[in-house]
Write a protein that holds these residues in place. Structure first.
Motif, short mmCIF file in Angstrom:
data_model
loop_
_atom_site.label_atom_id
_atom_site.label_comp_id
_atom_site.label_asym_id
_atom_site.label_seq_id
_atom_site.Cartn_x
_atom_site.Cartn_y
_atom_site.Cartn_z
N ASP A 1 0.82 -1.20 0.00
CA ASP A 1 0.00 0.00 0.00
C ASP A 1 0.86 1.26 0.00
N ARG B 1 -2.58 3.31 2.43
CA ARG B 1 -3.82 2.55 2.30
C ARG B 1 -4.24 2.45 0.84
N ARG C 1 -8.32 0.34 3.18
CA ARG C 1 -7.68 -0.83 3.77
C ARG C 1 -6.20 -0.56 3.90
N GLY C 2 -5.67 -0.75 5.13
CA GLY C 2 -4.26 -0.55 5.41
C GLY C 2 -3.59 -1.82 5.88
N ALA C 3 -2.44 -1.67 6.48
CA ALA C 3 -1.65 -2.83 6.90
C ALA C 3 -2.38 -3.69 7.92
N ASP C 4 -3.24 -3.08 8.74
CA ASP C 4 -3.95 -3.81 9.78
C ASP C 4 -5.40 -4.11 9.43
N GLY C 5 -5.77 -3.94 8.18
CA GLY C 5 -7.12 -4.26 7.76
C GLY C 5 -7.94 -3.03 7.41
N ASP C 6 -9.26 -3.18 7.44
CA ASP C 6 -10.16 -2.10 7.06
C ASP C 6 -10.07 -0.94 8.06
N LEU C 7 -10.31 0.28 7.55
CA LEU C 7 -10.15 1.50 8.33
C LEU C 7 -11.44 2.30 8.38
#
Length: 388
Positions: free
Chosen positions: A328, A352, A372-378
Motif C-alpha cells: 500500500d 492505504r 484498507r491498510g496494513a492492519d485491515g479495514d479503516l
C-alpha cells in the motif's frame, strides 16, 4: 472495487488477472519510477533604499545639527504561501464500521459528508451515514422506503444543483451480483429515489469510476468490470433528465480496465483517469485525459497502482495512496496543467488502498474516509488542504 480471481464465463477470453478485492494478494509487477518535480529557486527579497539627508542651509548660520531620521520601512518580501496539509478529524459519536470501497460525497451548503455502502471484511454494506465536518459527529440515517441494495466498488457524486447524493453501479454480496442502477438520496426528504433502473445505459459493472461535471449538469463514468470481462466504454448521465448517453470518441482510447480511479477537473473541463488493472498487467501507471477532442494519454507520474483515491483539488486532481507491487502507498500527488507533481504535505495519513474521497466545493478541501491498510479495514477521516 472488489471481485473474483478466476476464469471468465460464456466463451470469453480468459483474463490473466481478474479485478480482485482489496484484500486479495497482489500479483507481482514492476512499478514505474515516480516522476520528480524540478526544484524551484525563490526570488531574492528586495530592500527599499534609505532616504537621503537634506542638504545644509548655507545662507544662515548653521543651526544645531539634527540626526537623520532612520528609515524603518521593512524590506519587501514575497507573500508566504500556505503549504498543503493533511489533518485527521477527531470523530465523535457512533461511527460507521471500518470498510473499504465505499463512496463519499460532500454537501458544501450543509458542510456535511455522506458515506454509503462499501465492504467490511467479506460483507457488502447498504448503510448510509452523515458526518458533520465541523464537529466530527457521525449519524446513521435510516431513510424510509426503497433504497439501494448492499454494494461496494460503486461510484458516487454530489449533485450541487439539486442538493442530493447520487450513486451508480457496484457489486453486491454474491458472485455475479452486479448493478447499473442510479439512485439519489435527498436529505430534505430523507429518502432514496431510483433515477434510472439497471440496463437503462451502461452494462452492469463494478470497479468503475465517476466524475461530476457541474457546468454540464452531469456525471461521467468510464471502464469497469464484471465476470463477463472488463470495459473500455464511457457514458454521461444527464442529471436534469435522468438519462444516459454514451460518449463516442475517436482515436486512442484507454484499454479496458478496472480498479482505477478518475475525477473531473473543472479547471481543464476534462475527466482525468489513472491506473487500475487490465487483462495482462495487475498494476497500471498510465494517465488519460478525456476532453472535448476525446481521450489523450498524459505524462508519467505516480508509480503503477490500483485502488487509488482521487478528487478535484487545487485547480487540478489530487491522488492519494493505492495498492502497488510493493504494498500500500501513502503518497500524495497533484495533476494540474497537464503535469504530475508529487506533494510533500504535513501529516499524511497512513498508507492505504480503496479509500473514499470527495471534495468540498465551497472550501476546496478534500475529505478521505477509510480504505484498507496494513492492519485491515479503516474508519478514520482525514482532511486535505491544498494550500497555495
Amino acid at each position: 472495487m472488489t471481485g473474483r480471481i478466476g476464469a471468465l464465463v460464456a466463451g470469453l477470453v480468459l483474463v490473466a488477472a481478474a479485478c480482485g478485492d482489496a484484500g486479495d494478494p497482489a500479483v507481482p509487477t514492476t512499478a514505474a519510477p515516480a516522476a520528480v518535480a524540478p526544484a524551484t529557486t525563490a526570488a531574492p527579497a528586495t530592500t527599499a533604499p534609505l532616504a537621503a539627508d537634506p542638504p545644509p542651509d548655507t545662507t544662515a548660520p548653521a543651526p544645531a545639527t539634527t540626526a537623520a531620521v532612520e528609515d524603518t520601512t521593512p524590506p519587501t518580501t514575497a507573500a508566504a504561501s500556505a503549504a498543503p496539509e493533511w489533518q485527521q478529524l477527531e470523530a465523535s459519536g457512533p461511527a460507521p464500521p471500518a470498510r473499504r470501497n465505499a463512496v463519499l460525497a460532500v454537501d458544501p451548503a450543509g458542510n456535511v459528508a455522506y458515506l454509503h455502502g462499501g465492504r467490511s471484511g467479506g460483507e457488502s454494506r447498504a448503510d448510509l451515514w452523515r458526518l458533520d465536518l465541523a464537529s466530527g459527529a457521525w449519524e446513521e440515517l435510516t431513510p424510509s422506503g426503497e433504497a439501494p441494495t448492499a454494494r461496494f466498488s460503486h461510484t458516487g457524486v454530489w449533485d450541487e444543483q439539486r442538493n442530493r447524493f447520487v450513486v451508480f453501479s457496484g457489486e453486491g454480496q454474491g458472485f455475479g451480483d452486479f448493478f447499473s442502477d442510479v439512485w439519489s438520496y435527498d436529505p430534505a426528504a430523507d429518502a432514496w429515489e431510483l433515477l434510472a433502473p439497471g440496463g437503462a445505459g451502461p452494462a452492469d459493472r463494478y470497479g468503475s469510476c465517476a466524475g461530476y461535471d457541474a457546468a454540464g449538469d452531469r456525471f461521467l463514468i468510464t471502464h469497469g468490470f464484471t465476470d463477463s470481462g472488463r470495459f473500455d466504454d464511457t457514458w454521461a448521465f444527464d442529471l436534469a433528465t435522468a438519462t444516459w448517453s454514451q460518449i463516442a470518441t475517436s482515436g486512442a482510447v484507454p484499454g479496458a480496465r478496472c480498479l482505477h480511479d478518475c475525477s473531473y477537473d473543472p479547471a481543464a473541463g476534462a475527466l482525468v483517469m489513472f491506473g487500475g488493472q487490465d487483462d495482462d498487467v495487475p498494476f497500471l501507471a498510465d494517465t488519460w485525459v478525456l476532453g472535448g477532442d476525446g481521450w489523450a494519454e498524459g505524462p508519467a507520474g505516480p508509480t503503477a497502482r490500483k485502488f487509488p483515491a482521487t478528487a478535484p483539488a487545487g485547480g487540478g486532481v489530487l491522488l492519494f495512496g493505492g495498492d502497488t507491487a510493493g504494498g500500500d502507498a501513502g503518497d500524495t500527488w497533484s495533476f494540474a496543467g497537464g503535469t504530475w507533481t508529487e506533494l510533500a504535505p504535513a501529516g499524511a495519513p497512513p498508507a492505504r488502498e480503496s479509500a473514499a474521497a470527495a471534495t468540498h466545493a465551497g472550501t476546496g478541501e478534500v475529505w478521505l474516509f477509510g480504505g484498507r491498510g496494513a492492519d485491515g479495514d479503516l474508519a478514520d477521516v482525514w482532511r486535505f488542504t491544498p494550500g497555495g
